[in-house]
Design a protein around this motif. Structure first.
Motif, PDB file in Angstrom:
ATOM      1  N   HIS A  88       1.599   7.387  10.017  1.00  0.00           N
ATOM      2  CA  HIS A  88       2.956   6.841  10.057  1.00  0.00           C
ATOM      3  C   HIS A  88       3.826   7.685   9.142  1.00  0.00           C
ATOM      4  O   HIS A  88       3.320   8.517   8.385  1.00  0.00           O
ATOM      5  CB  HIS A  88       2.994   5.361   9.673  1.00  0.00           C
ATOM      6  CG  HIS A  88       2.587   5.060   8.264  1.00  0.00           C
ATOM      7  ND1 HIS A  88       1.320   5.286   7.789  1.00  0.00           N
ATOM      8  CD2 HIS A  88       3.294   4.567   7.212  1.00  0.00           C
ATOM      9  CE1 HIS A  88       1.257   4.935   6.525  1.00  0.00           C
ATOM     10  NE2 HIS A  88       2.433   4.490   6.139  1.00  0.00           N
ATOM     11  N   HIS A  90       5.740   7.311   6.452  1.00  0.00           N
ATOM     12  CA  HIS A  90       6.080   7.120   5.027  1.00  0.00           C
ATOM     13  C   HIS A  90       5.802   8.400   4.237  1.00  0.00           C
ATOM     14  O   HIS A  90       4.872   9.154   4.558  1.00  0.00           O
ATOM     15  CB  HIS A  90       5.273   5.958   4.436  1.00  0.00           C
ATOM     16  CG  HIS A  90       5.890   4.611   4.721  1.00  0.00           C
ATOM     17  ND1 HIS A  90       5.145   3.472   4.886  1.00  0.00           N
ATOM     18  CD2 HIS A  90       7.186   4.253   4.857  1.00  0.00           C
ATOM     19  CE1 HIS A  90       5.972   2.455   5.121  1.00  0.00           C
ATOM     20  NE2 HIS A  90       7.212   2.895   5.114  1.00  0.00           N
ATOM     21  N   ASP A  92       4.384   9.172   1.475  1.00  0.00           N
ATOM     22  CA  ASP A  92       3.072   9.460   0.888  1.00  0.00           C
ATOM     23  C   ASP A  92       2.057   9.875   1.959  1.00  0.00           C
ATOM     24  O   ASP A  92       0.916  10.209   1.635  1.00  0.00           O
ATOM     25  CB  ASP A  92       2.559   8.259   0.072  1.00  0.00           C
ATOM     26  CG  ASP A  92       2.611   6.951   0.824  1.00  0.00           C
ATOM     27  OD1 ASP A  92       3.409   6.822   1.770  1.00  0.00           O
ATOM     28  OD2 ASP A  92       1.847   6.039   0.461  1.00  0.00           O
ATOM     29  N   HIS A  93       2.474   9.891   3.216  1.00  0.00           N
ATOM     30  CA  HIS A  93       1.587  10.296   4.316  1.00  0.00           C
ATOM     31  C   HIS A  93       2.055  11.594   4.980  1.00  0.00           C
ATOM     32  O   HIS A  93       1.235  12.420   5.361  1.00  0.00           O
ATOM     33  CB  HIS A  93       1.488   9.162   5.358  1.00  0.00           C
ATOM     34  CG  HIS A  93       0.936   7.901   4.755  1.00  0.00           C
ATOM     35  ND1 HIS A  93      -0.376   7.527   4.886  1.00  0.00           N
ATOM     36  CD2 HIS A  93       1.506   6.969   3.946  1.00  0.00           C
ATOM     37  CE1 HIS A  93      -0.583   6.409   4.204  1.00  0.00           C
ATOM     38  NE2 HIS A  93       0.544   6.053   3.622  1.00  0.00           N
ATOM     39  N   HIS A 175       3.031  -2.436   9.952  1.00  0.00           N
ATOM     40  CA  HIS A 175       3.434  -1.749   8.714  1.00  0.00           C
ATOM     41  C   HIS A 175       4.653  -0.865   8.999  1.00  0.00           C
ATOM     42  O   HIS A 175       5.625  -0.859   8.256  1.00  0.00           O
ATOM     43  CB  HIS A 175       2.252  -0.948   8.182  1.00  0.00           C
ATOM     44  CG  HIS A 175       2.580  -0.132   6.975  1.00  0.00           C
ATOM     45  ND1 HIS A 175       2.994  -0.695   5.804  1.00  0.00           N
ATOM     46  CD2 HIS A 175       2.588   1.210   6.784  1.00  0.00           C
ATOM     47  CE1 HIS A 175       3.243   0.266   4.922  1.00  0.00           C
ATOM     48  NE2 HIS A 175       3.004   1.430   5.496  1.00  0.00           N
ATOM     49  N   ASP A 196      -2.599   2.339   6.201  1.00  0.00           N
ATOM     50  CA  ASP A 196      -1.938   1.302   5.396  1.00  0.00           C
ATOM     51  C   ASP A 196      -2.123  -0.107   5.964  1.00  0.00           C
ATOM     52  O   ASP A 196      -1.213  -0.919   5.901  1.00  0.00           O
ATOM     53  CB  ASP A 196      -0.444   1.625   5.262  1.00  0.00           C
ATOM     54  CG  ASP A 196      -0.182   2.759   4.292  1.00  0.00           C
ATOM     55  OD1 ASP A 196      -1.142   3.481   3.955  1.00  0.00           O
ATOM     56  OD2 ASP A 196       0.977   2.941   3.888  1.00  0.00           O
ATOM     57  N   HIS A 199      -2.675  -2.679   1.190  1.00  0.00           N
ATOM     58  CA  HIS A 199      -2.316  -1.885  -0.001  1.00  0.00           C
ATOM     59  C   HIS A 199      -2.985  -2.413  -1.257  1.00  0.00           C
ATOM     60  O   HIS A 199      -2.972  -1.754  -2.290  1.00  0.00           O
ATOM     61  CB  HIS A 199      -0.798  -1.884  -0.218  1.00  0.00           C
ATOM     62  CG  HIS A 199      -0.064  -1.196   0.889  1.00  0.00           C
ATOM     63  ND1 HIS A 199       0.153  -1.787   2.114  1.00  0.00           N
ATOM     64  CD2 HIS A 199       0.465   0.040   0.973  1.00  0.00           C
ATOM     65  CE1 HIS A 199       0.801  -0.946   2.900  1.00  0.00           C
ATOM     66  NE2 HIS A 199       1.003   0.169   2.237  1.00  0.00           N
TER      67      HIS A 199
HETATM   68 ZN    ZN Z   1       2.932   3.371   4.385  1.00  0.00          ZN
END
Ligand code: ZN
Length: 253
Positions: A88, A90, A92-93, A175, A196, A199
């Motif tokens: 996805h 986000h 941090d990915h 998410h 995710d 978490h």
């Molecule tokens: Zn995420």
């Protein structure tokens, strides 16, 4: 196939990210995190086999050094990565896919779920997005510009790579609109990288109805969390996620 979980960052979260509503949910959170600290790492996957060298997610833009080190440990460089599967959008990915708007992996094909790419390339939605979400539209636009025709899409439930028929994405929408996990079936073994799905492992595996503030559709996230955790337990899957307090895949009790 060689599957390696790479831990890029040690990162504690605060239990206040959890949306516990009922008394039972609040008690489960307090039990799991008496001092409010949720111990976590940030994991990505490195898959190798049959000519495919694939990352599943890349971490943040600022953790690319840790990713380089992990690749070097496997005698690999950025140019050896053939695919990056995005669970996805986000930061941090997907943050490690570009630096200064340039592709970090010069040869890689970037694979998004159809729904996730559609969600973050919708021009109308981008215009009306609040500040927190507009960054996601921008980073996906940067990825599309940097990788061009090497950005492709997949549908969950189909093989991600023709060369590796046992590897497919699992629909975990909730998410984010097109959030996926990656499932690997080899002989009798099932391995799920759930990204995710949760978490805060200790609280949410005990009480899957509790979503996190990062879950865009908390009810849908809770439904898929409960379903997959139940199946993982019933069928003895090996599991690991992006945000869990462990790096070695495990079978849930
Ligand atoms: Zn995420």
């Amino acid at each position: 196939m060689n599957v390696r979980v790479v831990s890029l960052v040690q990162k504690d979260l605060n239990a206040s990210i959890l949306r516990a509503v009922t008394g039972e949910e609040k008690a489960a959170v307090a039990r799991a995190y008496p001092d409010g600290a949720v111990h976590n790492v940030l994991n990505v996957l490195l898959l190798r086999g049959n000519g495919v060298t694939a990352l599943v997610d890349t971490g943040y833009d600022w953790s690319v050094g840790a990713l380089d080190a992990a690749l070097a440990q496997a005698n690999l460089g950025r140019q050896d990565v053939t695919h990056v599967v995005v669970t996805h959008a986000h930061g941090d990915h997907v943050g490690g896919l570009t630096q200064d708007k340039k592709a970090v992996f010069p040869r890689a094909t970037v694979l998004f779920s159809e729904k996730e790419l559609a969600a973050w390339t919708d021009a109308e939605d981008a215009k009306s997005a609040p500040a927190g979400l507009s960054r996601m539209f921008e980073s996906v636009a940067d990825i599309c510009a940097a990788y061009g025709e090497r950005v492709r899409t997949f549908a969950p439930g189909t093989a991600l790579f023709p060369e590796l028929p046992g590897v497919q994405a699992v629909d975990e929408a909730g998410h984010t609109p097109g959030h996926v996990g990656v499932m690997i079936r080899e002989e009798d073994r099932v391995f799920l990288f759930w990204s995710d799905l949760l978490h805060a492992f200790d609280a949410q595996q005990a009480m899957p109805s509790v979503s996190a503030s990062f879950d865009m559709d908390p009810a849908a996230a809770a439904r898929v969390r409960e379903d997959l955790l139940n199946r993982a337990r019933a069928e003895g899957w090996l599991v690991v996620g992006s945000h869990v307090p462990f790096t070695e895949p495990r079978v849930l009790k």
